[in-house]
Design an enzyme around this catalytic site. Structure first.
Site, mmCIF file in Angstrom:
data_model
loop_
_atom_site.group_PDB
_atom_site.id
_atom_site.type_symbol
_atom_site.label_atom_id
_atom_site.label_comp_id
_atom_site.label_asym_id
_atom_site.label_seq_id
_atom_site.Cartn_x
_atom_site.Cartn_y
_atom_site.Cartn_z
ATOM 1 N N ASP B 15 64.380 -51.021 35.988
ATOM 2 C CA ASP B 15 63.975 -50.762 37.421
ATOM 3 C C ASP B 15 62.823 -51.951 37.389
ATOM 4 O O ASP B 15 62.320 -52.243 36.388
ATOM 5 C CB ASP B 15 63.445 -49.424 37.381
ATOM 6 C CG ASP B 15 62.599 -49.367 38.886
ATOM 7 O OD1 ASP B 15 63.312 -49.583 39.835
ATOM 8 O OD2 ASP B 15 61.587 -48.729 39.013
ATOM 9 N N SER B 16 62.624 -52.011 38.794
ATOM 10 C CA SER B 16 61.526 -52.946 39.051
ATOM 11 C C SER B 16 60.088 -52.237 38.623
ATOM 12 O O SER B 16 59.155 -53.061 38.636
ATOM 13 C CB SER B 16 61.251 -52.842 40.662
ATOM 14 O OG SER B 16 61.028 -51.716 41.336
ATOM 15 N N CYS B 78 67.438 -48.689 39.743
ATOM 16 C CA CYS B 78 66.835 -49.158 41.005
ATOM 17 C C CYS B 78 67.620 -49.489 41.916
ATOM 18 O O CYS B 78 68.770 -50.069 42.045
ATOM 19 C CB CYS B 78 66.078 -50.848 40.596
ATOM 20 S SG CYS B 78 65.229 -51.319 41.958
ATOM 21 N N GLU B 157 52.864 -43.562 44.249
ATOM 22 C CA GLU B 157 52.166 -44.116 43.119
ATOM 23 C C GLU B 157 50.645 -43.721 43.435
ATOM 24 O O GLU B 157 50.162 -43.955 42.547
ATOM 25 C CB GLU B 157 52.616 -45.718 43.181
ATOM 26 C CG GLU B 157 53.719 -46.168 43.195
ATOM 27 C CD GLU B 157 54.039 -47.353 42.323
ATOM 28 O OE1 GLU B 157 53.374 -48.178 42.336
ATOM 29 O OE2 GLU B 157 55.228 -47.541 41.805
ATOM 30 N N CYS B 189 66.154 -44.185 46.672
ATOM 31 C CA CYS B 189 64.859 -44.963 46.016
ATOM 32 C C CYS B 189 64.495 -44.258 44.894
ATOM 33 O O CYS B 189 64.334 -42.702 45.177
ATOM 34 C CB CYS B 189 63.689 -45.331 47.011
ATOM 35 S SG CYS B 189 62.316 -45.916 46.074
ATOM 36 N N HIS B 191 61.860 -43.572 43.307
ATOM 37 C CA HIS B 191 60.674 -42.730 43.746
ATOM 38 C C HIS B 191 60.609 -41.509 44.319
ATOM 39 O O HIS B 191 59.842 -40.595 44.237
ATOM 40 C CB HIS B 191 59.419 -43.755 44.336
ATOM 41 C CG HIS B 191 58.866 -44.685 43.688
ATOM 42 N ND1 HIS B 191 59.411 -45.787 43.088
ATOM 43 C CD2 HIS B 191 57.478 -44.687 43.249
ATOM 44 C CE1 HIS B 191 58.538 -46.541 42.485
ATOM 45 N NE2 HIS B 191 57.406 -45.895 42.300
#
Lengths: 276, 276
Positions: B15-16, B78, B157, B189, B191
């Site tokens: 993932d990024s 991702c 985050e 996404c 997240h």
């Protein structure tokens, strides 16, 4: 002749992305005759949450690129890069380098009356303690309190410069600085001048906001003047006064950049920064 | 013997940054006997706002790195990398590759009753139209509406998984999807599963949330089974079941990762991804 040529060279300005354009904007205002080459590292933005080693490596690549553009001086228009990479960059080039932290620190010391200064910025900038360190070199008695505000950059980039959400987030971040009773607050990230109204409203009239972008342009003018490097006059008509380079997504950069510097940026060129 | 060796190799997940850990978590749950090598590109995170060319280049470097780790299959954990780079990656390696978009698209089609599906994700994922494209390959009559939500990743985050600010931002982003009357929403996404409570509350009970992380793990299990690549049993005691690599700031990664996957990540190793 050699001297004249140097004076006519552009100033190199760089940032992790678009934030440094607030610094460029001040340089354009205070030094309207200067040519500027701007580089925004949009392929690797943001720097604020990354490590020292990585930010140093990225900054060194950018300075190598700017040197290929024949710049006469370099402005590190990014607080995180200033905090982490300035020393390494000074070792790698003989060009005059100006960062955004030292000018902001100097002005903060000159501004504070009660000796209590706040600094807001990215995790990298605040965690590095760089503002505190420069401020204490000038006046060890000043009490410096740093506060990282990681959501400010995304909020600015989403365009929420004046918005209840930004008010709420700012109130949370700034509460402890208000409690401490600071009278001076350094906007220690180049995005923050864009939300200075919100920050100013929350901090109240008793707190002076220091915008390092402004102070950096003042310092740059002094430095160029001392070294005989000020431009001898406005660039000729048709000459490309401002050039923009990015490492990614030039079109998107252009849109955001035009919302900040009202210059009518016609093009931004993408370059492979990893190869420098 | 050769076959057994392949079955014993780890799965590569990338993932990024940290978001892909929600996918890894699902794989750990559904395939507890598998070894996993995770790579998070923390030096260049985020991908969501970057261009196709850049995301492809970064993803190719990561796949080359994972190949040095002797993985038996690769999971592109991702959405942005899945949207932009999957085809390019399939051309570059003979390993089985699973992305997160196709499984999510498939489930969305199976879930919707009124034929109106929403997709939320980064600018890159939504702008690519990739979910829409896969959904229409299965059922051209489904109406797909995408909505980029750039602030969700920074909010997650920052730890604001349940917070009035996240509620307010989510209400704004999701308003048009509510107006359209979707009955199925893809969390496009990695997240977003971390704020699924907030998203679910705003969308209301009539809307089913699709979490591609879950579907990806289901599909991975099928694929490994078909190809005879399922692990023959739990790794021996003392063997390093899960290994974590990042391109920057390993300590910070570890802290966040431990808040997601409750495994007790003891170490994450930093590698120079640009050199791959």
């Amino acid at each position: 002749m050699e001297l004249l040529e140097n004076r006519e060279k552009p100033i190199g300005v760089f940032d992790s992305g678009v934030g440094g354009l607030t610094v460029m904007r001040e340089i354009m205002r205070q030094l309207p005759d200067e040519k500027i080459v701007y580089f925004g590292d949009t392929a690797r933005v943001p720097y604020g949450s990354k490590s020292r080693e990585t930010v140093v490596r990225y900054s060194e690549q950018i300075v190598r690129f700017l040197q290929t553009q024949q710049v006469k001086a370099i402005v590190v228009a990014c607080n995180t890069a200033s905090a982490y990479a300035l020393e390494a960059l000074e070792e790698k080039t003989e060009l005059p380098i100006i960062d955004v932290v030292k000018p902001g620190a100097k002005t903060a010391v000159e501004t504070t009356k009660n000796g209590r200064v706040g600094v807001i910025g990215t995790e990298g900038t605040v965690g590095s303690g760089i503002y505190s360190s420069y401020i204490h070199q000038i006046d060890p008695k000043v009490q410096v309190t740093g506060k990282a505000c990681p959501l400010f950059v995304p909020l600015v980039e989403e365009g929420l410069w004046e918005d209840p959400v930004t008010d709420e987030i700012a109130s949370r971040y700034l509460a402890e600085l208000i409690d401490i009773g600071i009278d001076t607050l350094v906007l220690g990230c180049t995005h923050y001048p864009l939300i200075r109204k919100t920050v100013g409203k929350i901090m109240g009239e008793g707190v002076t906001l220091v915008n390092p972008a402004y102070e950096t342009a003042v310092e740059l003018k002094e430095l160029l003047s001392q070294q005989g490097l000020l431009s001898p006059g406005a660039p000729a008509l048709g000459e490309n006064r401002y050039r923009f380079y990015v490492s990614d997504a030039a079109e998107k950069f252009k849109r955001f950049a035009n919302s900040i510097i009202k210059y009518g940026i016609l093009s931004a060129k993408t370059i492979p920064i990893e190869e420098y």
